[in-house]
Design a protein around this motif. Structure first.
Motif: not given
Length: 434
Positions: A355-360
């Motif tokens: 549920a976390a938005f993490d581009i890495t």
């Protein structure tokens, strides 16, 4: 045809709509997911209720999976195929109505559109359409993506309060699809309108008004594309795959227009959602946007995370052609399995802290936003290029960009995106020297 069309809607959507509404009131999470789509409800908490029931659960008339492994396995299993809504095993009165009320238009969610066809017909259609997406063709289209994006950024300067969906996110993919089909720039507005009208057809239980508008739009697009391919055939002009297909009689007129209409829907509507979702997500997560500004090399990974986190297409369905044992369940031949791709892309067994938005995120590309197997999106490479180019250019040109209203969802179950993104651009940053 008005009465016949109403009867067709009743069989395809009206009866399922009423049934889902009843089941939703009784607490069935899958029915809630379908029935509440027009109310702007966040679908992911409901999907988690389905996940708690196990990797493959039973709802009335269908199986449902939100499990990444099960969804991926079914998408790649040759024992499973697609089933058009018109070909599903329906009670006799409903099936009889569908058989007698075909509006005979090029519908991207009915045969002969390749998305609802199985091999060998699907293989034949896909091989022909894929000529527009070869590495060489994508290389040429990538150059046009850069050029069109630069033009769109310049146009935004003249708009005091742009809508980043209508004025930006929609304009790039429709321009690319028009080029693939050999259509002039003057056709863009009409294609956008047809795409908007037809988008609800990918849902279950849509209202009568939406269905009627969609079919009216398809009739307009069917006639327009038919005339366009007739002109191509007569002029023998153009050197793209669709100009060749229009002239060599490889496909019938309906096969040609149906698969062209599919590109208008699948090739443009989904990419609009990708770009629009990306704009909203990055503005909601300024720390992630800061990472991209510090290191533009992160943009391809950011696009994968956008696709994972808010999948432009939320679900698909498959039907086995024989009895199958999967995830400890016995699925009989002909039974429908609904695959919730948006939920599978948040499977905690595959994606840490989903549920976390993490581009890495290292494994973001394992998402199923473009499906998998023989029906994997034929234009996925182009969509990725469009998404990365459009988002990078927008945030580079307007670093102080913000939205002037809370974004509103489209109110569709399957195509997950925004209706409008009204924005304030503030000052434009000069483009970096090449």
């Amino acid at each position: 045809m008005g009465i016949g069309l109403r009867a067709r809607w009743t069989a395809l959507h009206g009866v399922p709509r009423a049934f889902m509404a009843i089941r939703a009131r009784r607490g069935d999470p899958f029915a809630r997911l379908i029935a509440n789509h027009g109310q702007g409800e966040d679908p992911y908490p409901v999907m988690e209720q389905l996940r708690a029931r196990g990797p493959l659960g039973r709802s009335p008339f269908v199986w449902v999976s939100i499990d990444h492994g099960v969804c991926r396995e079914i998408l790649r299993d040759r024992r499973f195929g697609v089933t058009a809504p018109t070909d599903m095993e329906l009670p006799w009165p409903l099936g009889a109505v569908l058989a007698r009320t075909d509006p005979k238009v090029a519908n991207p969610v009915e045969p002969p559109a390749m998305v609802v066809m199985n091999p060998p017909d699907h293989t034949r259609y896909r091989q022909l359409v894929a000529q527009s997406f070869t590495p060489r063709a994508i290389e040429a289209l990538e150059t046009r993506v850069d050029e069109v994006t630069a033009e769109l950024i310049d146009r935004l300067d003249a708009i005091a309060r742009p809508d980043l969906i209508a004025d930006y996110a929609a304009q790039l993919p429709v321009a690319m699809i028009a080029e693939i089909l050999g259509l002039p720039a003057g056709a863009h507005a009409q294609l956008l309108e047809w795409g908007r009208c037809g988008a609800p057809l990918l849902d279950i239980g849509i209202g009568w008004k939406s269905y009627r508008q969609a079919i009216d739009g398809l009739r307009g697009m069917d006639g327009f594309l038919g005339e366009h391919f007739d002109r191509m055939r007569a002029d023998k002009a153009g050197d793209n795959p669709f100009s060749r297909l229009s002239g060599d009689a490889t496909l019938t007129d309906r096969e040609l227009t149906a698969n062209a209409a599919l590109l208008v829907g699948a090739g443009f509507e989904t990419t609009v959602n990708l770009i629009g979702n990306g704009i909203a997500l990055l503005l909601r997560h300024p720390q992630q946007l800061a990472l991209l500004r510090d290191d533009p090399g992160l943009w391809p990974g950011a696009v994968e995370e956008i696709l994972r986190f808010e999948s432009p297409v939320q679900m698909t369905a498959r039907t086995p052609n024989c009895d199958v044992e999967i995830a400890g369940q016995h699925v009989r031949a002909g039974e429908t399995v609904v695959l919730l791709l948006g939920g599978a892309n948040r499977d905690p067994r595959v994606f840490t802290d989903p549920a976390a938005f993490d581009i890495t995120r290292a494994n973001a590309r394992e998402h199923l936003a473009f499906a998998s197997g023989v029906h994997a999106c034929v234009g996925a490479a182009l969509a990725r290029i469009e998404g990365a180019t459009a988002l990078r250019a927008l945030f580079q040109a307007y670093p102080e960009l913000d939205l002037t209203e809370t974004p509103r969802r489209r109110g569709l179950v399957n195509l997950f995106g925004y209706t409008r993104l009204p924005a304030r651009l503030r000052s434009r940053r000069a483009a970096p020297a090449q």
